[in-house]
Design a protein around this motif. Structure first.
Motif, PDB file in Angstrom:
ATOM      1  N   LEU A   3       0.845  -1.193   0.000  1.00  0.00           N
ATOM      2  CA  LEU A   3       0.000   0.000   0.000  1.00  0.00           C
ATOM      3  C   LEU A   3       0.877   1.238   0.000  1.00  0.00           C
ATOM      4  O   LEU A   3       1.887   1.301   0.702  1.00  0.00           O
ATOM      5  N   ARG A   4       0.467   2.222  -0.772  1.00  0.00           N
ATOM      6  CA  ARG A   4       1.200   3.492  -0.800  1.00  0.00           C
ATOM      7  C   ARG A   4       0.682   4.389   0.309  1.00  0.00           C
ATOM      8  O   ARG A   4      -0.519   4.452   0.563  1.00  0.00           O
ATOM      9  N   ALA A   5       1.574   5.059   0.937  1.00  0.00           N
ATOM     10  CA  ALA A   5       1.158   6.034   1.939  1.00  0.00           C
ATOM     11  C   ALA A   5       0.586   7.236   1.207  1.00  0.00           C
ATOM     12  O   ALA A   5       1.153   7.710   0.231  1.00  0.00           O
ATOM     13  N   SER A   6      -0.535   7.700   1.639  1.00  0.00           N
ATOM     14  CA  SER A   6      -1.119   8.878   1.014  1.00  0.00           C
ATOM     15  C   SER A   6      -1.420   9.916   2.085  1.00  0.00           C
ATOM     16  O   SER A   6      -1.548   9.589   3.261  1.00  0.00           O
ATOM     17  N   ARG A   7      -1.504  11.155   1.641  1.00  0.00           N
ATOM     18  CA  ARG A   7      -1.841  12.223   2.574  1.00  0.00           C
ATOM     19  C   ARG A   7      -3.277  12.050   2.995  1.00  0.00           C
ATOM     20  O   ARG A   7      -4.151  11.755   2.197  1.00  0.00           O
ATOM     21  N   VAL A   8      -3.526  12.223   4.242  1.00  0.00           N
ATOM     22  CA  VAL A   8      -4.872  12.115   4.773  1.00  0.00           C
ATOM     23  C   VAL A   8      -5.471  13.507   4.818  1.00  0.00           C
ATOM     24  O   VAL A   8      -4.864  14.439   5.336  1.00  0.00           O
ATOM     25  N   ASN A   9      -6.648  13.634   4.265  1.00  0.00           N
ATOM     26  CA  ASN A   9      -7.349  14.908   4.306  1.00  0.00           C
ATOM     27  C   ASN A   9      -7.964  15.056   5.691  1.00  0.00           C
ATOM     28  O   ASN A   9      -8.879  14.333   6.060  1.00  0.00           O
ATOM     29  N   ARG A  20      -2.583  29.538   8.820  1.00  0.00           N
ATOM     30  CA  ARG A  20      -1.263  30.048   9.229  1.00  0.00           C
ATOM     31  C   ARG A  20      -0.225  29.806   8.133  1.00  0.00           C
ATOM     32  O   ARG A  20       0.591  30.675   7.840  1.00  0.00           O
ATOM     33  N   ALA A  21      -0.265  28.628   7.529  1.00  0.00           N
ATOM     34  CA  ALA A  21       0.703  28.305   6.470  1.00  0.00           C
ATOM     35  C   ALA A  21       0.500  29.212   5.260  1.00  0.00           C
ATOM     36  O   ALA A  21       1.473  29.674   4.652  1.00  0.00           O
ATOM     37  N   ILE A  22      -0.741  29.476   4.917  1.00  0.00           N
ATOM     38  CA  ILE A  22      -1.033  30.361   3.776  1.00  0.00           C
ATOM     39  C   ILE A  22      -0.532  31.770   4.064  1.00  0.00           C
ATOM     40  O   ILE A  22       0.116  32.399   3.210  1.00  0.00           O
ATOM     41  N   LEU A  23      -0.804  32.275   5.255  1.00  0.00           N
ATOM     42  CA  LEU A  23      -0.369  33.630   5.607  1.00  0.00           C
ATOM     43  C   LEU A  23       1.157  33.739   5.611  1.00  0.00           C
ATOM     44  O   LEU A  23       1.715  34.716   5.111  1.00  0.00           O
ATOM     45  N   ALA A  43      -0.231  28.984  -2.655  1.00  0.00           N
ATOM     46  CA  ALA A  43      -0.827  27.721  -2.205  1.00  0.00           C
ATOM     47  C   ALA A  43       0.235  26.625  -2.167  1.00  0.00           C
ATOM     48  O   ALA A  43       0.339  25.873  -1.187  1.00  0.00           O
ATOM     49  N   LYS A  44       1.033  26.545  -3.217  1.00  0.00           N
ATOM     50  CA  LYS A  44       2.074  25.515  -3.284  1.00  0.00           C
ATOM     51  C   LYS A  44       3.084  25.698  -2.154  1.00  0.00           C
ATOM     52  O   LYS A  44       3.457  24.735  -1.476  1.00  0.00           O
ATOM     53  N   GLU A  45       3.531  26.918  -1.953  1.00  0.00           N
ATOM     54  CA  GLU A  45       4.493  27.218  -0.878  1.00  0.00           C
ATOM     55  C   GLU A  45       3.917  26.857   0.491  1.00  0.00           C
ATOM     56  O   GLU A  45       4.640  26.405   1.378  1.00  0.00           O
ATOM     57  N   ALA A  46       2.607  27.040   0.650  1.00  0.00           N
ATOM     58  CA  ALA A  46       1.950  26.741   1.925  1.00  0.00           C
ATOM     59  C   ALA A  46       1.656  25.257   2.092  1.00  0.00           C
ATOM     60  O   ALA A  46       1.298  24.813   3.180  1.00  0.00           O
ATOM     61  N   GLY A  47       1.775  24.508   0.993  1.00  0.00           N
ATOM     62  CA  GLY A  47       1.494  23.078   1.050  1.00  0.00           C
ATOM     63  C   GLY A  47       0.010  22.757   1.076  1.00  0.00           C
ATOM     64  O   GLY A  47      -0.405  21.750   1.652  1.00  0.00           O
ATOM     65  N   VAL A  48      -0.783  23.636   0.446  1.00  0.00           N
ATOM     66  CA  VAL A  48      -2.224  23.415   0.376  1.00  0.00           C
ATOM     67  C   VAL A  48      -2.675  23.527  -1.075  1.00  0.00           C
ATOM     68  O   VAL A  48      -1.955  24.071  -1.918  1.00  0.00           O
ATOM     69  N   GLY A  49      -3.858  23.069  -1.357  1.00  0.00           N
ATOM     70  CA  GLY A  49      -4.420  23.232  -2.687  1.00  0.00           C
ATOM     71  C   GLY A  49      -5.006  24.623  -2.860  1.00  0.00           C
ATOM     72  O   GLY A  49      -5.280  25.322  -1.875  1.00  0.00           O
ATOM     73  N   GLN A  50      -5.200  25.012  -4.116  1.00  0.00           N
ATOM     74  CA  GLN A  50      -5.760  26.335  -4.374  1.00  0.00           C
ATOM     75  C   GLN A  50      -7.159  26.474  -3.774  1.00  0.00           C
ATOM     76  O   GLN A  50      -7.532  27.553  -3.323  1.00  0.00           O
ATOM     77  N   GLY A  51      -7.915  25.395  -3.764  1.00  0.00           N
ATOM     78  CA  GLY A  51      -9.254  25.447  -3.181  1.00  0.00           C
ATOM     79  C   GLY A  51      -9.215  25.827  -1.714  1.00  0.00           C
ATOM     80  O   GLY A  51     -10.052  26.589  -1.225  1.00  0.00           O
TER      81      GLY A  51
END
Length: 186
Positions: A3-9, A20-23, A43-51
């Motif tokens: 199994l591949r490890a995936s990011r958990v939402n 905080r990461a976005i700011l 968004a990329k720098e913060a590690g989040v999606g654009q949504g």
């Protein structure tokens, strides 16, 4: 098959951390690349999606206002000091913000044009008016210096920052014509 490890939402549980990461990312990228840095890059720098970014900040201006509220808090703290030199420290920090983050001025301009109830200039004016008289009275500044002169100086500093040629020491150029010690321009 492994199994591949995936990011958990984590959904709403991560909202405050994402904000905080976005700011933090916006503050870094606005300073480095200017007000028009792609929101996708933030968004990329913060590690989040654009949504996620748009959920927190529907418009670029919303994000910028939040980022620069940190600067206003800093300026307000300086202005709250009753010492006569509070204006000089306020002026020095304000010029540093304009030089380091010309985005600060770009955000002001957009906010003034597109948001009726935004009064950043009024807030800045109040900070100047609360500190300038004490500095003049203490003999740290010419008696004739007005709030309007100071606001014009901010605009001039932005002009220097916005038109600087690569490699120029913008801070040194601004200090040449807008000294932070209350002296007259050289």
């Amino acid at each position: 098959m492994p199994l591949r490890a995936s990011r958990v939402n984590r959904g709403p549980a991560a909202a405050a951390e994402n904000r905080r990461a976005i700011l933090a990312a916006a503050r870094r990228l606005f300073a480095a690349r200017g007000y028009r840095v792609p929101l996708q890059a933030i968004a990329k720098e913060a590690g989040v999606g654009q949504g996620v970014l748009y959920r927190h900040f529907p418009r670029r201006l919303d994000l910028a206002l939040e980022v620069f509220e940190i600067h206003f808090a800093e300026l307000e703290e300086i202005a709250a000091d009753p010492a006569p030199d509070a204006f000089l420290r306020l002026w020095s920090r304000l010029l540093a913000l304009v030089v380091e983050e010309s985005t600060f001025v770009e955000m002001f301009v957009e906010a003034r044009q597109s948001t009726r109830d935004y009064d950043g200039v009024g807030r800045l004016r109040a900070l100047i008016e609360s500190t300038l008289p004490r500095a003049r009275q203490a003999g740290l500044l010419p008696r004739a210096l007005t709030t309007e002169d100071v606001l014009l100086g901010v605009r001039m500093a932005y002009g220097v920052a916005a038109t600087a040629v690569d490699g120029e020491d913008v801070a040194a150029l601004v200090r040449r014509v807008l000294p932070v010690d209350g002296g007259s321009p050289r």
